[in-house]
Design a protein around this motif. Sequence first.
Motif, PDB file in Angstrom:
ATOM      1  N   PRO A   1       0.590  -1.136  -0.107  1.00 36.83           N
ATOM      2  CA  PRO A   1      -0.054   0.032   0.050  1.00 36.83           C
ATOM      3  C   PRO A   1       0.835   1.319  -0.040  1.00 36.83           C
ATOM      4  O   PRO A   1       0.456   2.171  -0.547  1.00 36.83           O
ATOM      5  N   VAL A   2       2.097   1.372   0.703  1.00 30.71           N
ATOM      6  CA  VAL A   2       2.817   2.375   0.644  1.00 30.71           C
ATOM      7  C   VAL A   2       3.600   2.700  -0.804  1.00 30.71           C
ATOM      8  O   VAL A   2       3.740   3.814  -1.182  1.00 30.71           O
TER       9      VAL A   2
ATOM     10  N   LYS B   1       2.226  -0.853 -14.694  1.00 26.90           N
ATOM     11  CA  LYS B   1       2.673  -0.603 -13.163  1.00 26.90           C
ATOM     12  C   LYS B   1       1.875   0.340 -12.711  1.00 26.90           C
ATOM     13  O   LYS B   1       1.541   0.158 -11.601  1.00 26.90           O
ATOM     14  N   SER B   2       1.865   1.726 -13.511  1.00 26.82           N
ATOM     15  CA  SER B   2       1.248   2.618 -12.763  1.00 26.82           C
ATOM     16  C   SER B   2      -0.194   2.500 -12.604  1.00 26.82           C
ATOM     17  O   SER B   2      -0.813   2.900 -11.891  1.00 26.82           O
ATOM     18  N   ALA B   3      -0.911   1.753 -13.690  1.00 27.19           N
ATOM     19  CA  ALA B   3      -2.219   1.405 -13.523  1.00 27.19           C
ATOM     20  C   ALA B   3      -2.570   0.557 -12.231  1.00 27.19           C
ATOM     21  O   ALA B   3      -3.661   0.831 -11.369  1.00 27.19           O
ATOM     22  N   LEU B   4      -1.674  -0.390 -12.168  1.00 25.70           N
ATOM     23  CA  LEU B   4      -1.839  -1.264 -11.129  1.00 25.70           C
ATOM     24  C   LEU B   4      -2.002  -0.805  -9.661  1.00 25.70           C
ATOM     25  O   LEU B   4      -2.446  -1.018  -8.872  1.00 25.70           O
ATOM     26  N   TYR B   5      -0.916   0.314  -9.620  1.00 30.77           N
ATOM     27  CA  TYR B   5      -0.578   1.051  -8.386  1.00 30.77           C
ATOM     28  C   TYR B   5      -1.810   2.206  -8.231  1.00 30.77           C
ATOM     29  O   TYR B   5      -1.603   3.040  -7.139  1.00 30.77           O
ATOM     30  N   SER B   6      -2.577   2.526  -9.290  1.00 34.34           N
ATOM     31  CA  SER B   6      -3.687   3.566  -9.262  1.00 34.34           C
ATOM     32  C   SER B   6      -4.423   3.329  -7.941  1.00 34.34           C
ATOM     33  O   SER B   6      -4.884   2.355  -7.457  1.00 34.34           O
ATOM     34  N   ALA B   7      -5.145   4.484  -7.715  1.00 35.27           N
ATOM     35  CA  ALA B   7      -6.085   4.672  -6.687  1.00 35.27           C
ATOM     36  C   ALA B   7      -7.190   3.609  -7.238  1.00 35.27           C
ATOM     37  O   ALA B   7      -7.944   3.031  -6.127  1.00 35.27           O
TER      38      ALA B   7
ATOM     39  N   TRP C   1      -7.425   0.951  -9.313  1.00 34.45           N
ATOM     40  CA  TRP C   1      -7.361  -0.400  -9.187  1.00 34.45           C
ATOM     41  C   TRP C   1      -6.634  -1.112  -8.229  1.00 34.45           C
ATOM     42  O   TRP C   1      -6.631  -2.387  -7.890  1.00 34.45           O
ATOM     43  N   HIS C   2      -5.756  -0.270  -7.263  1.00 38.10           N
ATOM     44  CA  HIS C   2      -4.842  -0.942  -6.277  1.00 38.10           C
ATOM     45  C   HIS C   2      -5.605  -1.487  -5.097  1.00 38.10           C
ATOM     46  O   HIS C   2      -6.386  -0.688  -4.484  1.00 38.10           O
TER      47      HIS C   2
ATOM     48  N   ASP D   1      -6.721  -9.682  -1.572  1.00 38.19           N
ATOM     49  CA  ASP D   1      -5.825 -10.310  -2.529  1.00 38.19           C
ATOM     50  C   ASP D   1      -6.320 -10.354  -4.149  1.00 38.19           C
ATOM     51  O   ASP D   1      -6.177 -11.346  -4.893  1.00 38.19           O
ATOM     52  N   LYS D   2      -6.799  -9.261  -4.620  1.00 33.27           N
ATOM     53  CA  LYS D   2      -7.319  -9.153  -5.876  1.00 33.27           C
ATOM     54  C   LYS D   2      -6.162  -9.677  -7.240  1.00 33.27           C
ATOM     55  O   LYS D   2      -6.790 -10.236  -8.221  1.00 33.27           O
ATOM     56  N   PHE D   3      -5.032  -9.341  -6.621  1.00 28.93           N
ATOM     57  CA  PHE D   3      -4.214  -9.387  -8.021  1.00 28.93           C
ATOM     58  C   PHE D   3      -3.919 -11.020  -8.244  1.00 28.93           C
ATOM     59  O   PHE D   3      -3.216 -11.394  -9.144  1.00 28.93           O
ATOM     60  N   LYS D   4      -4.623 -12.030  -7.342  1.00 26.83           N
ATOM     61  CA  LYS D   4      -4.418 -13.471  -7.663  1.00 26.83           C
ATOM     62  C   LYS D   4      -5.106 -13.862  -8.669  1.00 26.83           C
ATOM     63  O   LYS D   4      -4.949 -14.796  -9.350  1.00 26.83           O
TER      64      LYS D   4
END
Length: 270
Positions: A105-106, A168-174, A176-177, A183-186
């Motif tokens: 999250p950080v 990478k930017s999209a995965l960390y965006s408010a 989608w992250h 554990d959504k990325f699974k």
Amino acid sequence: MSKRNSQAAKTAARERLRVERERQAKRDKAKRQIIVACSVVGVLAVAGGIGYAVVQGNEPSHWEAAKDARLVKPAHTTGKNGTTVVIGKSSAKKTLELYEDPRCPVCAQFEQGVGETVEKDVADGKYKVQFVGATFIDDSTNGEGSKNAMSALGAALDVSPEAFLQYKSALYSAKWHPEESEDKFKDDAYLIEVADTVDALKNNKEFQKAVKDGTFDRWALEMDKTFDASDDVTGTPTLKMDGKKLTTSTGNPPMTAAEFTTVIDAALKG
């Protein structure tokens, strides 16, 4: 009734009784055989179920099996096992090392506050950036999302460095992250949904197949080993240049564009 007739009747009655007893005995025997057979089948079924469960329990998990899978290195990587991921102009003299876990999250806060600045600096040739991925959050939460997202990032990198950065930017965006507890990325479907926001990855069948097939799963595990080998890096995000950690005066990573620019400019002069 005469004695003779009475005796004959008794004999006939005894014969009928004998025949009936034999029939009953045969029925009882057959019944016992059925019961025994059913019991044996039941025992075998239970034993088979236990055996199947034991076999299933002894089978390695997907990610355990991935450790021995064939290593496929994404394009645009170098180094042992393809875990050196450096993006930027060759003319840039210095390299920023960036250590991140996809579920961190950080890291998401850092990317949302500083990510665009890093991408612009790299495009301008201010410095190159080397990404080192970690998956330790999976270990602490018994999850899979960090590893799965890392594998998907490998699939994006295989398309192009630009696709990797944008994904990478999209995965960390408010948007989608997920929360660290989720554990959504699974889920491959979720990772592909996020990828559809990136032009180079939208409806990209090769990328989607690589995600679904886990083409870069082994690579994701090798990337985590690279993170573990960095003795002085114990958390994410961590920024380093010339072997030194980059932090603000509080000892924390810079979390705003202004803080980052101050820290990086000082490191570039050093």
